[in-house]
Design a protein around this motif. Sequence first.
Motif, mmCIF file in Angstrom:
data_model
loop_
_atom_site.group_PDB
_atom_site.id
_atom_site.type_symbol
_atom_site.label_atom_id
_atom_site.label_comp_id
_atom_site.label_asym_id
_atom_site.label_seq_id
_atom_site.Cartn_x
_atom_site.Cartn_y
_atom_site.Cartn_z
ATOM 1 N N MET A 1 0.855 -1.208 0.000
ATOM 2 C CA MET A 1 0.000 0.000 0.000
ATOM 3 C C MET A 1 0.884 1.249 0.000
ATOM 4 O O MET A 1 1.449 1.609 1.030
ATOM 5 C CB MET A 1 -0.883 -0.014 1.250
ATOM 6 N N PRO A 2 1.056 1.899 -1.137
ATOM 7 C CA PRO A 2 1.867 3.123 -1.152
ATOM 8 C C PRO A 2 1.258 4.151 -0.211
ATOM 9 O O PRO A 2 0.025 4.262 -0.137
ATOM 10 C CB PRO A 2 1.782 3.593 -2.614
ATOM 11 N N THR A 3 2.131 4.888 0.478
ATOM 12 C CA THR A 3 1.620 5.767 1.533
ATOM 13 C C THR A 3 0.758 6.906 1.017
ATOM 14 O O THR A 3 -0.034 7.446 1.754
ATOM 15 C CB THR A 3 2.775 6.351 2.362
ATOM 16 N N GLU A 4 0.944 7.276 -0.280
ATOM 17 C CA GLU A 4 0.149 8.420 -0.742
ATOM 18 C C GLU A 4 -1.291 8.018 -1.057
ATOM 19 O O GLU A 4 -2.138 8.858 -1.261
ATOM 20 C CB GLU A 4 0.807 9.118 -1.941
ATOM 21 N N ILE A 5 -1.565 6.716 -1.103
ATOM 22 C CA ILE A 5 -2.933 6.285 -1.360
ATOM 23 C C ILE A 5 -3.652 6.144 -0.022
ATOM 24 O O ILE A 5 -3.263 5.351 0.823
ATOM 25 C CB ILE A 5 -2.957 4.957 -2.128
ATOM 26 N N LEU A 6 -4.699 6.930 0.130
ATOM 27 C CA LEU A 6 -5.354 6.968 1.424
ATOM 28 C C LEU A 6 -6.835 6.660 1.322
ATOM 29 O O LEU A 6 -7.480 6.942 0.320
ATOM 30 C CB LEU A 6 -5.207 8.359 2.038
ATOM 31 N N TYR A 7 -7.327 6.115 2.395
ATOM 32 C CA TYR A 7 -8.764 5.903 2.522
ATOM 33 C C TYR A 7 -9.325 7.140 3.214
ATOM 34 O O TYR A 7 -8.811 7.568 4.250
ATOM 35 C CB TYR A 7 -8.991 4.639 3.361
ATOM 36 N N HIS A 8 -10.363 7.729 2.644
ATOM 37 C CA HIS A 8 -10.911 8.960 3.209
ATOM 38 C C HIS A 8 -12.207 8.719 3.982
ATOM 39 O O HIS A 8 -12.970 7.822 3.655
ATOM 40 C CB HIS A 8 -11.141 9.989 2.108
ATOM 41 N N ARG A 9 -12.409 9.548 4.979
ATOM 42 C CA ARG A 9 -13.642 9.450 5.763
ATOM 43 C C ARG A 9 -14.376 10.796 5.764
ATOM 44 O O ARG A 9 -14.413 11.497 6.779
ATOM 45 C CB ARG A 9 -13.295 9.024 7.192
ATOM 46 N N PRO A 10 -14.960 11.165 4.611
ATOM 47 C CA PRO A 10 -15.588 12.486 4.504
ATOM 48 C C PRO A 10 -16.796 12.672 5.432
ATOM 49 O O PRO A 10 -16.985 13.764 5.973
ATOM 50 C CB PRO A 10 -16.016 12.566 3.031
ATOM 51 N N ALA A 11 -17.569 11.610 5.628
ATOM 52 C CA ALA A 11 -18.769 11.778 6.463
ATOM 53 C C ALA A 11 -18.377 12.082 7.909
ATOM 54 O O ALA A 11 -18.927 12.988 8.547
ATOM 55 C CB ALA A 11 -19.636 10.514 6.398
ATOM 56 N N LEU A 12 -17.386 11.346 8.414
ATOM 57 C CA LEU A 12 -16.903 11.589 9.776
ATOM 58 C C LEU A 12 -16.313 12.997 9.887
ATOM 59 O O LEU A 12 -16.552 13.714 10.868
ATOM 60 C CB LEU A 12 -15.851 10.533 10.134
ATOM 61 N N ALA A 13 -15.574 13.396 8.851
ATOM 62 C CA ALA A 13 -14.946 14.709 8.867
ATOM 63 C C ALA A 13 -16.009 15.814 8.902
ATOM 64 O O ALA A 13 -15.890 16.782 9.653
ATOM 65 C CB ALA A 13 -14.046 14.875 7.648
ATOM 66 N N GLN A 14 -17.065 15.628 8.116
ATOM 67 C CA GLN A 14 -18.124 16.644 8.104
ATOM 68 C C GLN A 14 -18.842 16.732 9.439
ATOM 69 O O GLN A 14 -19.152 17.812 9.922
ATOM 70 C CB GLN A 14 -19.144 16.302 7.021
ATOM 71 N N ARG A 15 -19.077 15.588 10.026
ATOM 72 C CA ARG A 15 -19.758 15.574 11.325
ATOM 73 C C ARG A 15 -18.929 16.286 12.377
ATOM 74 O O ARG A 15 -19.434 17.078 13.172
ATOM 75 C CB ARG A 15 -19.985 14.128 11.767
ATOM 76 N N LEU A 16 -17.626 15.982 12.379
ATOM 77 C CA LEU A 16 -16.750 16.614 13.353
ATOM 78 C C LEU A 16 -16.624 18.112 13.103
ATOM 79 O O LEU A 16 -16.618 18.910 14.040
ATOM 80 C CB LEU A 16 -15.364 15.978 13.284
ATOM 81 N N ALA A 17 -16.539 18.473 11.817
ATOM 82 C CA ALA A 17 -16.407 19.890 11.477
ATOM 83 C C ALA A 17 -17.609 20.666 12.022
ATOM 84 O O ALA A 17 -17.473 21.748 12.587
ATOM 85 C CB ALA A 17 -16.295 20.061 9.967
ATOM 86 N N LYS A 18 -18.773 20.067 11.895
ATOM 87 C CA LYS A 18 -19.989 20.713 12.387
ATOM 88 C C LYS A 18 -19.943 20.853 13.911
ATOM 89 O O LYS A 18 -20.262 21.897 14.471
ATOM 90 C CB LYS A 18 -21.186 19.871 11.963
ATOM 91 N N LEU A 19 -19.508 19.772 14.547
ATOM 92 C CA LEU A 19 -19.403 19.761 16.009
ATOM 93 C C LEU A 19 -18.458 20.856 16.495
ATOM 94 O O LEU A 19 -18.682 21.506 17.512
ATOM 95 C CB LEU A 19 -18.847 18.397 16.412
ATOM 96 N N ILE A 20 -17.388 21.034 15.741
ATOM 97 C CA ILE A 20 -16.371 22.000 16.141
ATOM 98 C C ILE A 20 -16.845 23.432 15.889
ATOM 99 O O ILE A 20 -16.671 24.317 16.711
ATOM 100 C CB ILE A 20 -15.058 21.731 15.352
ATOM 101 N N LEU A 249 0.574 -1.978 9.854
ATOM 102 C CA LEU A 249 0.885 -3.404 9.983
ATOM 103 C C LEU A 249 0.320 -4.184 8.804
ATOM 104 O O LEU A 249 0.956 -5.103 8.298
ATOM 105 C CB LEU A 249 0.337 -3.960 11.305
ATOM 106 N N LEU A 250 -0.859 -3.783 8.343
ATOM 107 C CA LEU A 250 -1.426 -4.429 7.159
ATOM 108 C C LEU A 250 -0.568 -4.105 5.936
ATOM 109 O O LEU A 250 -0.229 -4.983 5.139
ATOM 110 C CB LEU A 250 -2.862 -3.945 6.896
ATOM 111 N N GLY A 251 -0.188 -2.839 5.822
ATOM 112 C CA GLY A 251 0.598 -2.398 4.675
ATOM 113 C C GLY A 251 1.938 -3.115 4.603
ATOM 114 O O GLY A 251 2.360 -3.570 3.531
#
Length: 386
Positions: A1-20, A249-251
């Motif tokens: 898994m090359p490090t520049e390839i990432l799994y994104h969590r936009p829904a979590l990010a939006q929820r937190l952004a709202k909370l903040i 560890l998976l990578g």
Amino acid sequence: MPTEILYHRPALAQRLAKLIMQVAVGSAASSGVFLAAPRRTGKSTFAREDLRPALEAAGAIVLYADLWKDLTKDPGVVIVDAVRETIGRNQGYITRLAKASGMDKVTVGGLSFSLDKIGMGKDIDLTTALTALSDESRQMIVLMIDEAQHAITTDEGVAALFALKAARDELNSSKHHGLRVVCTGSNRDKLAMLRNSKDQAFFGAAMVPFPTLDRDFVEWFCTHVDLPQPLDPANVFVLFQESGYRPELLGAAADEIRFDLMLAPENVPERFAELVRAQAEELNANLKKVIHSLTPIQSAVIRVMSAKGEDYAPFEAPTMELYAKAMQRAGIDPAEIRVEVPGVQQALIALQEKKLVWKASRGVYAVDENVIVDLLRGDGLLEGLY
Ligand SMILES: Nc1ncnc2c1ncn2[C@@H]1O[C@H](COP(=O)(O)OP(=O)(O)OP(=O)(O)O)[C@@H](O)[C@H]1O
Ligand SMILES: [Mg+2]
């Protein structure tokens, strides 16, 4: 898994952004939000790659200070630098700040305004700088501090937190556009010190257990890993949990398989599981070695500290009794046990040197990493010490 390839969590990010950003009635979010999760589980990646863009999309200016990036730099300086950098990016901010600090001539005759003037004990304090930024941009400012606990290990770091508290109170008044401080860190107990006592800068700030990467991440990983034989997400998820939700560890296991040209495709899933487990065990084995080489008093101190967590008070009488109890449970003859303050002090210093224990600037202690507590608990070494 090359490090520049990432799994994104936009829904979590939006929820937190709202909370903040949106402060509900009676909410303490304007005091700041603290996100805690264990080491190497993807906090910084999420903060930079998902949360920051979500906050920006919601209309905030985001300042990012990573207190671990350069350990030779004082945490207080890193925080100030983040403010300077943002101001320096935009001529409008510089002009506004120069005027606010009485340097009317900044726009005439090419007299340049130096960002060095911003800082604690400098001509322009953090409140003035952030106020200018807020008024000029008319946007909410979010300051993200990664590994925020590091700030309370130096005097300048503590000063920066207090300066931020003052800035926050000013900017959250109705005249300006708000300042939120988001602190992340790998240890709840350490982060908690920034907000627990009334004289700390972020008293009452919300502590949010930051969600680790989930089943969807593992699905994503299995889809993209591209090994000679596909992996079953259900099995990989179990491995992921066992190894503390650490994507690396998976990578690393996948990398080893990729370079193993002798491995028959049908053996890939089994070998993958072996490799992940072996790495997780190796990490723990090193830690266990250190723990098993402790002297009886050192061992007693770390066990009692682990059991007590946030409530740990190193030299109080009941704690001293617990040390004795811990030593007794370790099989030491009660007649030989003598626990005294200097001995405990020495043990605390030794534990710090072994990186098992962490000390804040005011002599408050915490176990360095939660895995240490988990290991001790797993071995039954915390029983009877609560
Ligand atoms: N969303 C993700 N997708 C893929 N890999 C990830 C993701 N998040 C983290 N990783 C990988 O996991 C490793 C640890 O990530 P990161 O540095 O963000 O964790 P951390 O919790 O901030 O660690 P530390 O405790 O050292 O600060 C990195 O190698 C990173 O590439
Ligand atoms: Mg990090």
